[in-house]
Design a protein around this motif. Structure first.
Motif, PDB file in Angstrom:
ATOM      1  N   ASP B  60       0.842  -1.195   0.000  1.00  0.00           N
ATOM      2  CA  ASP B  60       0.000   0.000   0.000  1.00  0.00           C
ATOM      3  C   ASP B  60       0.879   1.247   0.000  1.00  0.00           C
ATOM      4  OD1 ASP B  60      -2.848  -0.133  -0.022  1.00  0.00           O
ATOM      5  OD2 ASP B  60      -2.816  -1.182   1.903  1.00  0.00           O
ATOM      6  N   HIS B  61       0.445   2.263  -0.706  1.00  0.00           N
ATOM      7  CA  HIS B  61       1.181   3.535  -0.732  1.00  0.00           C
ATOM      8  C   HIS B  61       0.292   4.527  -1.451  1.00  0.00           C
ATOM      9  CE1 HIS B  61       2.090   3.430  -5.117  1.00  0.00           C
ATOM     10  NE2 HIS B  61       1.768   2.180  -4.905  1.00  0.00           N
ATOM     11  N   ASP B  62       0.476   5.802  -1.190  1.00  0.00           N
ATOM     12  CA  ASP B  62      -0.268   6.787  -1.971  1.00  0.00           C
ATOM     13  C   ASP B  62       0.455   8.126  -2.024  1.00  0.00           C
ATOM     14  OD1 ASP B  62      -2.268   7.539  -3.682  1.00  0.00           O
ATOM     15  OD2 ASP B  62      -3.739   8.009  -2.136  1.00  0.00           O
ATOM     16  N   CYS B  63       0.517   8.833  -0.889  1.00  0.00           N
ATOM     17  CA  CYS B  63       1.076  10.191  -0.939  1.00  0.00           C
ATOM     18  C   CYS B  63       2.576  10.203  -1.186  1.00  0.00           C
ATOM     19  CB  CYS B  63       0.772  10.935   0.356  1.00  0.00           C
ATOM     20  SG  CYS B  63       1.748  10.369   1.768  1.00  0.00           S
ATOM     21  N   ARG B  64       3.259   9.186  -0.706  1.00  0.00           N
ATOM     22  CA  ARG B  64       4.720   9.090  -0.786  1.00  0.00           C
ATOM     23  C   ARG B  64       5.401  10.294  -0.165  1.00  0.00           C
ATOM     24  NH1 ARG B  64       7.008   5.212  -5.492  1.00  0.00           N
ATOM     25  NH2 ARG B  64       5.450   3.576  -5.230  1.00  0.00           N
ATOM     26  N   GLU B  65       4.776  10.912   0.806  1.00  0.00           N
ATOM     27  CA  GLU B  65       5.484  11.940   1.559  1.00  0.00           C
ATOM     28  C   GLU B  65       5.174  11.891   3.050  1.00  0.00           C
ATOM     29  OE1 GLU B  65       3.214  16.020   0.589  1.00  0.00           O
ATOM     30  OE2 GLU B  65       4.173  15.139  -1.167  1.00  0.00           O
ATOM     31  N   GLY B  66       4.781  10.735   3.533  1.00  0.00           N
ATOM     32  CA  GLY B  66       4.694  10.550   4.977  1.00  0.00           C
ATOM     33  C   GLY B  66       3.466  11.132   5.644  1.00  0.00           C
ATOM     34  N   ILE B  67       2.376  11.314   4.901  1.00  0.00           N
ATOM     35  CA  ILE B  67       1.242  11.956   5.547  1.00  0.00           C
ATOM     36  C   ILE B  67      -0.063  11.156   5.439  1.00  0.00           C
ATOM     37  CG2 ILE B  67       0.680  13.450   3.572  1.00  0.00           C
ATOM     38  CD1 ILE B  67       0.550  14.509   7.259  1.00  0.00           C
ATOM     39  N   CYS B  68      -0.205  10.308   4.428  1.00  0.00           N
ATOM     40  CA  CYS B  68      -1.502   9.639   4.269  1.00  0.00           C
ATOM     41  C   CYS B  68      -1.610   8.387   5.129  1.00  0.00           C
ATOM     42  CB  CYS B  68      -1.767   9.298   2.805  1.00  0.00           C
ATOM     43  SG  CYS B  68      -0.786   7.928   2.169  1.00  0.00           S
ATOM     44  N   GLY B  69      -0.471   7.836   5.528  1.00  0.00           N
ATOM     45  CA  GLY B  69      -0.499   6.636   6.374  1.00  0.00           C
ATOM     46  C   GLY B  69      -0.774   5.356   5.614  1.00  0.00           C
ATOM     47  N   ALA B  70      -0.768   5.405   4.292  1.00  0.00           N
ATOM     48  CA  ALA B  70      -1.081   4.190   3.530  1.00  0.00           C
ATOM     49  C   ALA B  70       0.067   3.184   3.571  1.00  0.00           C
ATOM     50  CB  ALA B  70      -1.403   4.543   2.080  1.00  0.00           C
ATOM     51  N   CYS B  71       1.297   3.675   3.495  1.00  0.00           N
ATOM     52  CA  CYS B  71       2.408   2.732   3.388  1.00  0.00           C
ATOM     53  C   CYS B  71       2.787   2.167   4.746  1.00  0.00           C
ATOM     54  CB  CYS B  71       3.620   3.412   2.758  1.00  0.00           C
ATOM     55  SG  CYS B  71       4.397   4.629   3.842  1.00  0.00           S
ATOM     56  N   GLY B  72       3.547   1.137   4.734  1.00  0.00           N
ATOM     57  CA  GLY B  72       4.069   0.590   5.976  1.00  0.00           C
ATOM     58  C   GLY B  72       4.294  -0.894   5.879  1.00  0.00           C
ATOM     59  N   ILE B  86       9.666   8.265  10.826  1.00  0.00           N
ATOM     60  CA  ILE B  86       9.688   8.195   9.369  1.00  0.00           C
ATOM     61  C   ILE B  86       8.686   7.134   8.923  1.00  0.00           C
ATOM     62  CG2 ILE B  86      11.445   6.397   9.109  1.00  0.00           C
ATOM     63  CD1 ILE B  86      12.849   8.192   7.121  1.00  0.00           C
ATOM     64  N   THR B  87       8.060   7.365   7.780  1.00  0.00           N
ATOM     65  CA  THR B  87       7.279   6.289   7.172  1.00  0.00           C
ATOM     66  C   THR B  87       8.153   5.656   6.099  1.00  0.00           C
ATOM     67  OG1 THR B  87       6.410   7.864   5.586  1.00  0.00           O
ATOM     68  CG2 THR B  87       5.017   7.365   7.493  1.00  0.00           C
ATOM     69  N   VAL B  88       7.773   4.504   5.649  1.00  0.00           N
ATOM     70  CA  VAL B  88       8.655   3.805   4.728  1.00  0.00           C
ATOM     71  C   VAL B  88       8.788   4.580   3.410  1.00  0.00           C
ATOM     72  CG1 VAL B  88       7.050   2.215   3.581  1.00  0.00           C
ATOM     73  CG2 VAL B  88       9.312   1.452   4.171  1.00  0.00           C
ATOM     74  N   CYS B  89       7.781   5.350   3.045  1.00  0.00           N
ATOM     75  CA  CYS B  89       7.882   6.129   1.810  1.00  0.00           C
ATOM     76  C   CYS B  89       8.867   7.286   1.937  1.00  0.00           C
ATOM     77  CB  CYS B  89       6.514   6.645   1.376  1.00  0.00           C
ATOM     78  SG  CYS B  89       5.746   7.779   2.543  1.00  0.00           S
ATOM     79  N   GLN B  90       9.228   7.645   3.164  1.00  0.00           N
ATOM     80  CA  GLN B  90      10.191   8.740   3.350  1.00  0.00           C
ATOM     81  C   GLN B  90      11.617   8.238   3.511  1.00  0.00           C
ATOM     82  OE1 GLN B  90       7.975  10.302   6.845  1.00  0.00           O
ATOM     83  NE2 GLN B  90       8.169  12.268   5.839  1.00  0.00           N
TER      84      GLN B  90
HETATM   85  S1  FES Z   1       2.573   6.675   1.167  1.00  0.00           S
HETATM   86 FE1  FES Z   1       1.536   8.125   2.385  1.00  0.00          FE
HETATM   87  S2  FES Z   1       2.530   7.922   4.275  1.00  0.00           S
HETATM   88 FE2  FES Z   1       3.720   6.675   2.999  1.00  0.00          FE
END
Ligand code: FES
Ligand SMILES: Cc1cc2nc3c(=O)[nH]c(=O)nc-3n(C[C@H](O)[C@H](O)[C@H](O)COP(=O)(O)OP(=O)(O)OC[C@H]3O[C@@H](n4cnc5c(N)ncnc54)[C@H](O)[C@@H]3O)c2cc1C
Lengths: 639, 254
Positions: B60-72, B86-90
């Motif tokens: 899962d991923h979406d914003c790729r800047e650590g704010i949507c919470g989708a990735c992990g 940090i989120t994994v997208c960051q």
């Molecule tokens: S893709 Fe949105 S927080 Fe990582």
């Protein structure tokens, strides 16, 4: 004026239009509301606020979104803030001023009545959000804090540190979840709308794909609300989240909804530059940085010395030089175009040469590092995380990136599209930002549409028209589902050699080079040849593995890219026809002697609304003339 | 800016669907530009897999800047990697050494069933939110935003709690798969604000009950959640929730 496009803007003085209009709108009695099913596609600020408000009124709502939770819609990414004409700071703000700034900022290509209404309801939005527990920034005395944003001369922006979008969305999301608990919102996450179902000319539902099981699902309703966001990802690289798409809007377009001003896209000046061809998205650095940062490039072409070795008199602070009164605070379109010009001249910095400096050295000298840290600490931190460079020591490198799409489905004053029963809210519609959106106004518009406009206007359709009962077993639903299934099967059957992303990247480059920050006839005509050729290559050579069943993220991307490959062409057509420069749409043929955008109000003071005429046929353009009764059309000048 | 080239060995959890058993699979990623983000590295690997005719790795991923919470997902035993806040997208590849082996696994928790590879079902969080994570104020009934003054310290503390992005790292990092940090943060946000007072007791009870019913574990004060939280949300929110819950239980009329 085109007969088909009835904007339904009411008569009467500007300030009274919305009240007069509301007074004439039909009502649905509270006990009758439960007889109506409303389908909300998308749960960003626009969709979540609409779903919550309509369910509170007792309508039955079904809400769909792509992500696993509605809380993750792309609205979450907004950093800067949300405007409202509260005039709390007593600096002579007013509804009229917010209206005027927004319509001028949009370069006079939006409807007066819509923009005025937006400014009117802006205050109620802040009240609503605070009541929901949105933790806006506050002063020590306990009142709400405001700041200036995007060059406004009053402080009307409300914010929650760098997370305004997230906090507003959580407010709307929680209001919607309350209705989920009440059983009034049926929430379906991980669903993608694949087509609109039209029965007897009226929007009556959608076909969606369950992204976990792969099954196609039919949803029937009395009205459909599209709240599916913007299409910036047609450029491949943008500040938009990865799932942002045009599919929902474009499918509706093919079913009869006109697409308005698709070429109006916003390129944001302060983003982290592209670092390599593997790059998947771009990151925005808040516009607020321009309050203290100074933008410059070397005076000499090809000067590759590190920033610190370039003496003051060999630096060109080009925004301050060209626009002495606004300086670094010029609006987004002007700042972006000037960065491009500097780089085109060979004065760009960094290894790619596609960047300019945003320098805080003077601000740090003036106010001290702690003060700058307090203002921008989180942004500096983010910059360092991504680039590995410390902006307290060396200037940031920034470059413009695609950020927002002002164009979208055409809607009337009721937010209804040209397909009766299909309403379009938020970034997905075209309505309020003209050719350029001012900072902190998209959040305002999404929430205005969902909380305070559509709940009033939807009865005009629900009880104002007669339409028959439908069921998902009806032919129209069955046929639409079959068509969706055939398209998915076709994608899976190509069995070519290239990945979906490779096509998307190629399309993005065509769009960026020819329909990006500057456009001209030759480039657009070239793009109009290249895009159909690329589309053909896609359908002949794309490789999508797996089956329609189960999770298949490549298949999801493939469907979206297939739509971008058609939609991109429409954008270029629109850009080609509009032989004037306005807002984010800069036609190189139409500029002043000093290289500024030159509008042509004689010829182009209209909304271009495109009608789909069938696959392989040229779309038909309809015009909605824009009438300005309350503001004087002036050439924007920031000198 | 230049970017070093590195190569890595990835051991990745592959699972076709919730019904299937999963297993680890090994991939060699070669000549990765270390300026890439971690997810971009996976994009590159996925394009190679597709070209070879293998199913790409799902995450899962979406914003790729650590704010949507989708990735992990879990990298070498750490939710979102061992980097702090940090989120994994960051996460960027410059944090890794040439030749390293990385083990990627999905969030593991009874309440978060795996859907495919590194993608899990976190809808339990939405159901907890629906149980009480709101103020019951319907559209149009709000008073003027400045009619209730809120001390800046309270507003700031509420904001700190409200920064939760709902990614689930707290659950994934906890040996009991407890959701106390997530729920505690939401309860705290409202408990700290005047707007949250009216439903204060009902809210904490309903949210905690829902949390238990979803199958999340108990908190035994390991504090792994705070360490893994990309937004640095403090475990003091858990203590506040416990106090709120006790108070609500004591004053419970029903
Ligand atoms: S893709 Fe949105 S927080 Fe990582
Ligand atoms: C980085 C960034 C910063 C910004 N900062 C600001 C700011 O400071 N101030 C401001 O005013 N504006 C800002 N904006 C703009 C603003 O955030 C957006 O325009 C606005 O939030 C859009 O809201 P929306 O509800 O229309 O759409 P979105 O929030 O994009 O929501 C779209 C919804 O539709 C769903 N969806 C999409 N397609 C489908 C489909 N086919 N089927 C089913 N569901 C679908 C999605 O899952 C999602 O739920 C910013 C934008 C970006 C990119």
């Amino acid at each position: 004026m085109s007969k088909i496009l009835d904007s339904k803007v009411p008569d009467g003085p500007l300030a009274d239009k919305w009240d007069l209009h509301k007074a004439g709108l039909k009502l649905v009695a509270p006990n009758n509301r439960r007889k109506y099913n409303i389908l909300v596609v998308g749960t960003g600020l626009a969709g979540a606020s609409a779903a919550a408000s309509l369910a509170e009124m007792n309508y039955n709502v079904t809400a769909l979104c792509i992500s696993d939770s509605p809380r993750r819609a792309h609205s979450i990414a907004a950093q800067g803030g949300i405007n409202a004409a509260k005039n709390y700071p007593n600096d002579n703000d007013s509804v009229f001023r917010l209206f005027y700034d927004t319509i001028k900022g949009g370069d006079f290509r939006a409807r007066e009545a819509n923009v005025y209404r937006l400014a009117q309801v802006s205050s109620s939005i802040i009240d609503q959000c605070v009541a929901q527990g949105v933790p806006f920034a506050r002063e020590y005395g306990g009142v709400l804090a405001n700041r200036t944003f995007g060059g406004a001369q009053v402080s009307r922006t409300f914010y929650a540190r760098g997370q305004t979008g997230q906090q507003l969305l959580l407010g709307a999301y929680s209001a919607m979840m309350r209705q989920v608990a009440r059983g009034k919102v049926d929430l379906r996450a991980r669903r993608e709308m694949m087509d609109l179902v039209v029965v007897d000319g009226i929007a009556r539902g959608v076909i969606a794909r369950n992204l976990v099981t792969g099954e196609l699902e039919r949803y029937a309703a009395d009205a459909v609300l599209l709240c599916t966001g913007g299409y910036g990802n047609v450029f491949y690289l943008s500040t938009n989240a990865m799932a942002c798409n045009v599919t929902a809007a474009y499918r509706a377009h093919k079913r009869g909804a006109f697409m308005a001003n698709p070429c109006f896209t916003q390129i944001h000046p302060t983003c982290i530059p592209v670092s390599g061809d593997y790059q998947s998205k771009l990151t925005l650095m808040s516009e607020s940085l321009r309050n203290d940062g100074r933008v410059w490039v070397p005076k000499k072409v090809g000067d590759k010395r590190p920033a610190k070795d370039i003496p003051e008199n060999e630096r060109d602070y080009y925004l301050e030089r060209k626009y002495p009164s606004f300086g670094n605070m010029v609006p987004r379109d002007v700042a972006s175009r000037n960065a491009k010009m500097a780089c085109d001249e060979g004065r760009g910095v960094g290894s790619s040469g596609l960047a300019v400096y945003l320098d805080f050295e003077d601000a740090i000298k003036r106010d001290g590092q702690p003060a700058i840290e307090a203002r921008y600490g989180n942004l500096f931190h983010m910059y360092e995380k991504i680039t590995g460079e410390n902006p307290y020591k060396a200037p940031m490198r920034i470059y413009p990136a695609v950020h927002y799409t002002m164009g979208g489905l055409w809607v009337d004053y009721n937010l209804e599209s040209t397909v009766p029963g299909l309403f379009v809210l938020g970034e997905a519609n075209f309505s309020d930002h003209g050719a350029n959106r001012l900072g902190a106004s998209a959040l305002m518009q999404g929430l205005a549409d969902g909380y305070f406009v559509v709940p009033y206007t939807i009865p005009a359709h629900l009880v104002g028209r007669s339409y028959r009962k439908v069921s998902t077993a009806d032919d129209e639903f069955r046929q639409a589902e079959t068509q969706v299934k055939e398209r998915i099967d076709r994608l899976l059957a190509v069995g070519g050699s290239r990945t979906v992303d490779s096509f998307h990247r190629e399309l993005g480059l065509i769009m960026w080079d020819n329909c990006g920050m500057a456009r001209n006839r030759k480039g657009l005509e070239e793009a109009l040849e290249k895009i159909p050729a690329l589309r053909k290559a896609f359908w002949a050579d794309v490789k999508v593995l797996g089956a329609g069943a189960n999770i298949n993220t490549e298949l999801e991307k493939a469907g979206r890219v297939a739509d971008f490959l058609e939609f991109g062409e429409l954008m270029c057509r629109d850009a080609l026809v509009r032989e004037e420069s306005c807002g984010g749409h800069f036609r190189e043929e139409s500029q002043t002697e000093e290289g500024e955008a030159k509008r042509d109000d004689e010829k182009y003071c209209y909304v271009a609304a495109w009608e789909h005429a069938g696959d392989g046929k040229a779309p038909v353009m309809h015009k909605e003339d824009l009438v300005f009764e309350n503001v004087k059309l002036t050439q924007r000048s920031y000198k | 800016m230049s970017g070093k080239r590195i190569s890595l060995t990835l051991k990745v959890w592959r699972q076709e669907s919730a019904k299937d058993a999963g297993k680890m699979a090994t991939y060699e990623v070669k000549d990765i530009n270390d300026e890439m983000s971690f997810l971009e590295m996976l994009d590159v690997l996925n394009e190679q897999l597709v070209t070879k005719g293998e199913r790409p790795i799902t995450f899962d991923h979406d914003c790729r800047e650590g704010i949507c919470g989708a990735c992990g997902f879990v990298i070498n035993g750490h939710a979102h990697s061992k980097e702090k806040e940090i989120t994994v997208c960051q996460l960027h590849m410059r944090k890794f050494q040439d030749g390293e082996t990385l083990v990627l696994e999905p969030w593991r928790a009874k309440a978060f069933p795996v859907l495919q590879d590194l993608m899990v079902d976190r809808s339990a969080f939405d159901r907890i939110q629906a149980a009480g994570g709101y103020t019951s104020v319907h559209t149009g009934s709000a008073v003027d935003a400045n009619s209730i003054l809120i001390p800046k310290v309270d507003a700031d503390a509420a904001f700190d709690a409200a920064t939760c992005i709902g990614c689930g790292a707290c659950v994934a990092s906890c040996k009991n798969a407890s959701a106390m940090l997530f729920v505690g943060a939401k309860v705290s946000q409202f408990a700290l604000l005047p707007q949250g007072q009216v439903e204060r007791e009902r809210r904490v009870k309903a949210m905690v009950e829902r949390m238990d019913a979803e199958g999340f574990g108990n908190c035994t004060n390991e504090y792994e959640c705070e360490a893994a939280c990309p937004k640095g949300i403090s475990v003091t929110n858990i203590a506040r929730m416990n106090r709120e819950f006790l108070k609500a239980a004591v004053t419970d009329q029903g």
